[in-house]
Design an enzyme around this catalytic site. Sequence first.
Site, PDB file in Angstrom:
ATOM      1  N   GLY A  65     -24.196   3.516 -38.904  1.00  0.00           N
ATOM      2  CA  GLY A  65     -23.765   2.647 -39.983  1.00  0.00           C
ATOM      3  C   GLY A  65     -23.871   3.333 -41.316  1.00  0.00           C
TER       4      GLY A  65
ATOM      5  N   ASP B  57     -28.146  -9.559 -51.115  1.00  0.00           N
ATOM      6  CA  ASP B  57     -27.007  -9.019 -50.370  1.00  0.00           C
ATOM      7  C   ASP B  57     -27.059  -9.479 -48.908  1.00  0.00           C
ATOM      8  OD1 ASP B  57     -24.638  -7.661 -50.054  1.00  0.00           O
ATOM      9  OD2 ASP B  57     -25.594  -5.710 -49.721  1.00  0.00           O
TER      10      ASP B  57
END
Length: 1021
Positions: free
Chosen positions: A714, A843
């Site tokens: 990722g 977030d």
Amino acid sequence: MKHFSLLLLGFGSICVQLFSLFTLSSLSVAFALGNETDHLALLQFKKSITRDPYGVLLSWNTSTHFCNWPGITCNLKLQRVTQLVLLRYMLGGSISPHIGNLSYMINFNLAINNIHGEIPQELGRLSRLQQLSVSNNLLVGEIPTNLTGCTHLRFLYLQRNNLTGKIPIEVGSLAKLESLGVSTNKLTGEIPSFIGNLTSLTVLGVGSNNFEGHIPQEICRLKNLTFAAFGVNKFTGTLPSCLYNMSSLTMISVTENQLTGHLPPNMFHTLPNLQELYIGGNQISGPIPPSITNATIYFLALEASRNSLTGQIPSMGNFQYLDVLSLSWNHLGDNSTNDFDFLDSLANCSRLQLFSISYNNFGGHLPDSVGNLSSKLSQLYLGGNQISGRIPATIGNLVNLTLLTMENNSLGGNIPTTFGKFQRLQKLNLGANKLSGELRTIGNLTQLFHLELAYNLFEGNIPQSIGNCQRLQYLDLSHNNFTGTIPSDLFKLSSLTKLLDLSLNSLSGSVPEEVGSLKNLGSLDMSENQMSGEIPPTMGECIMLEYLYLQGNSLQGIIPSSLASLKGLLRLDLSRNQLSGSIPNTLQSISSLQYFNVSFNKLEGEVPTFGNASAILVMGNNKLCGGTSELHLPTCPVKGKKLAKHHKFRLIAVIVSVITFLLILSITLTIYWTRKRSKKTSLDSPANDDQSATVSYQSLHNGTDGFLATNLIGSGNFSSVYKGTLEELDEKVVAIKVLNLQKKGAHKSFISECNALRNIKHRNLIQVLTCCSSIDYKGQEFKALIFPYMTNGSLEQWLHPKTLSEEDPRKLSLDQRLNIMVDVASALHYLHHECEQPIIHCDLKPSNVLLDNEMVAHVSDFGISKLLSAINDNTSKQTSTIGIKGTLGYVPPEYGVTSEVSTYGDIYSFGILMLEMLTGKSPTDESFEDGQNLHNFVLTSFSDNLLQILDPLLIPTDESPPLKGNNWNLDPNVEMCSVSLFRIGLACSMKSPKDRMNIAHVTRELNRIREVFLVGVDDSK
């Protein structure tokens, strides 16, 4: 000699006379004996009949000759029984085996009675028998094998009994048999090939049994066959091709089997006499044979529903005798404007009574020519297509309609006023369309017993005139925009027995007292309206109620104890109202109750014990106590000791408060001086305080094979994450987050994440194992954080997988999604309320929610998180914002106006995350245009059409497609859970921060929903 000769002649004459007399005497004796045999046989038959409600056998006695008894016909010359016909007398008993002694009988008919037992084998002795009919009785056992003795048998009717076994091979020897009826029994096996030996057969009926295998080719040897009925069995394969060349056939029925194949295009040329074709309920595909246009003008019926027919419907204008045309549940039409071209031709079918094309692919507008159909038309089925536009006013010409269904289309506009002509209409279903306006003509349909208008856009008041429909048994007006009060005349319709559904409208006012008139109603639903006032005690007079739904209103007052009179009640939902007082103990007496929901009211006191109920929901009533242990409610106080202990508790509370204050003051001062001494501690390696020693760059390089691309799992704004192993951690598989220090803000991201993770520990937060702050092999600064590796990746990968395969389906069930929501909410609650310094994540999104091998969620990526204390300190530089505080789609609206972040921003992101998990749609989905967003998409559809917004992976597949906008095919637990979760997601993602739920409330409600849902799932299994 002459005299001697004369003497001889005289003697001879005397002998002849004596012989004649002897012969006649013998015959008389024989006839006499035969008469007595028949007489005795009939008396034995009478003796075997145990029930004779019409007294037809009362005159069967010696006062009258048996040839004159009712039901008996004799040969007049011989006085022997030739017919025993006792049809429709409701006789009970059995068939006496002595019937086999009626040797001259040609017709034995006991049809339509209540005769039980077996068919006696002795019937095989009736060699003259031509007709044997015992149909419509209660006979059991197998078909007698010795019917071969009935060599003259022409008609054998055994249908509508309980016969078992196979068709015996001996039947194949009945060469004169013209009609064989064995339908509606429990016969098994295959249709034997010897059926082809019965070359005289004209009628063959074997339907409604358990026959299987193929329909044999030998049937085509029956050149005189006119009637062939094979329906409702388990036949497979295709129809024998030779069957289509049997020009004698006038009727073919193979309904409800498992037959496949196509119908030959020219079949109506090779079957010129065919008048009735019944093929419904099979797997026959292809188009309707175009040769049907040239079928005989005497063509009466085509029943081809529930197949896979395709293409357009040919012209059928030649069939002036056509009575039935049923083509529903196929794939006919192609959603085009010419799908109804055939309709004009049907105007010539002046005797048409049933016309059905429901659940196909017919599109476009319904033409005005629908009004030209036969004035005798009784049933018209048009539902389940893509028909749009308005309902033609000409449809009112069909004045003899008793049934009209147009549900599940896209019809709009008002109901034509010409509907008022339907004076004979008994069933009307217009549900799941886009119909609007007010109901004006419904009151004229006084013969209605079934009215369904759900899932439309009807508005205005429910008209008082609906009270004219005195025969209504089923009324569904749910999911519309009806306003005003419910007319009291509606509750005076004592005919309502099946359903009254007014849910999901905007109805107001109180529940009328007249509700008690609905004494025979089975289901009453007034949920999700704006009803107020109290639940009338007369509700307890609806003694036949099984389902009562009043949730989602503003009902006040107490729960009336009269509801205990509803002894057959299965489900009772009073949730989300403003009910107060206690739950009546008398409700315990409803032994049938399976589901009881009073959540989110203002109830108090002890919860009664409902022994047989599988689901008791009481959440959101903070003053309730007791009940079963599964409810997790506090124990109710003992009434006698409550006042005695009151003052003692007050004294204890004061002492505890003082001690607690002193402890907090002491701890606060200690923390203040400790932080003041360590204020100058470097922030570049904050993880060292409480974590293991830092690891070297070399160790990370080796553990990731030189940060090989195949180990990259990722990447984000400021970092890349690699999968690796570390020697220092006993070769444990880890996730290594490498900061991209070349990017502006990366250093601050590293510091923010270290500060956030340094002192937090929670099962649903990612735990930092160690860190690395070093120099790489190129002499560049290198920083990394090391976390446990999450084997199931991120929530993003599950909600929006790049590929789907059987090996890795990446499908989350609703209970898994609910568990993840609870985990994330628990993490936020900890961050906001339980940390030493409250933390705002900033977030929250699916890619930052990681799943371990047990699918437990862990919130990660605190790179732009904020310490609440630092935010409040305006002099702090380390918490200045880093660009947009979050990811597009998850950022709350207020962050675009001000740089100040808050816990309500995390709540907004969590709400969007919930809606995304329920719908499967990302908040940045390309379908959201012109100001549309995920919140509004759910808000506008969630109360009207749950199936439209719910993730398709959460909807169970069903062979029968549900009605448009219809949630009935969802498991009730799934539906209830989904609705509750949608409400929380919407409440969290409100535009204004002050309108959002707080995380404590969210966590509490999610846990309660999970408890209820998982109980329901376990029970459903």
